[in-house]
Motif scaffolding. Structure first.
Motif, PDB file in Angstrom:
ATOM      1  N   SER A  50       0.832  -1.205   0.000  1.00 42.92           N
ATOM      2  CA  SER A  50       0.000   0.000   0.000  1.00 42.92           C
ATOM      3  C   SER A  50       0.869   1.260   0.000  1.00 42.92           C
ATOM      4  O   SER A  50       0.361   2.372   0.020  1.00 42.92           O
ATOM      5  N   ASN A  66      -4.804   2.274  -4.979  1.00 42.00           N
ATOM      6  CA  ASN A  66      -4.360   2.467  -3.602  1.00 42.00           C
ATOM      7  C   ASN A  66      -3.373   1.373  -3.178  1.00 42.00           C
ATOM      8  O   ASN A  66      -3.050   1.241  -2.008  1.00 42.00           O
ATOM      9  N   ALA A  67      -2.939   0.580  -4.148  1.00 42.43           N
ATOM     10  CA  ALA A  67      -1.970  -0.476  -3.879  1.00 42.43           C
ATOM     11  C   ALA A  67      -1.195  -0.775  -5.161  1.00 42.43           C
ATOM     12  O   ALA A  67      -1.632  -0.441  -6.262  1.00 42.43           O
TER      13      ALA A  67
END
Length: 136
Positions: A50, A66-67
């Motif tokens: 992350s 988001n990752a």
């Protein structure tokens, strides 16, 4: 050598080193994929983080994520040892170390999972951003 220096032991890691001011530490990533290919004498490890890049590649611009996942492939594997394997591998401590002969020793150590081997070559094969669903 610490796990933050893993990019020095993996060929073609430029995509990670260009995107991150400090590459994500392997021990802070989740190991979500392990493939052992006996025909190719290779081991591929997939990691998820992350920790987002400070300078993402242009192709990622405008994409929600988001990752980041990335895959490390180790070739010409020798001395492969596996002792137990379970869900603890996802949070395993992963270390890479350079041997005197130039090969890379890889160790994956979880509570009840252990994998180690030596590889003559290693490379970053894929880096991919994605939108991870929030966990409950």
């Amino acid at each position: 050598m610490g796990d933050s220096d893993w990019t020095l032991m993996v060929d073609s890691a430029e995509e990670i080193t260009a995107a991150y001011a400090a590459p994500p530490r392997l021990n802070e990533c989740e190991l979500f994929y392990v493939q052992i290919d006996e025909r190719d004498a290779s081991v591929t490890l997939g990691f998820e983080t992350s920790v987002l890049p400070s300078s993402p590649p242009h192709a990622w611009t405008g994409r929600p994520y988001n990752a980041v996942e990335f895959y490390l492939k180790f070739m010409r594997v020798k001395e492969l040892r596996i002792t137990g394997w379970d869900s603890s591998a996802r949070d395993a401590a992963v270390t890479l170390g350079r041997r005197d002969d130039g090969s890379v020793h890889v160790s994956v150590e979880g509570d009840r999972s252990h994998l180690d081997f030596t590889a003559s070559a290693s490379l970053l094969t894929r880096t991919h951003p994605f939108l991870r669903a929030d966990e409950p």
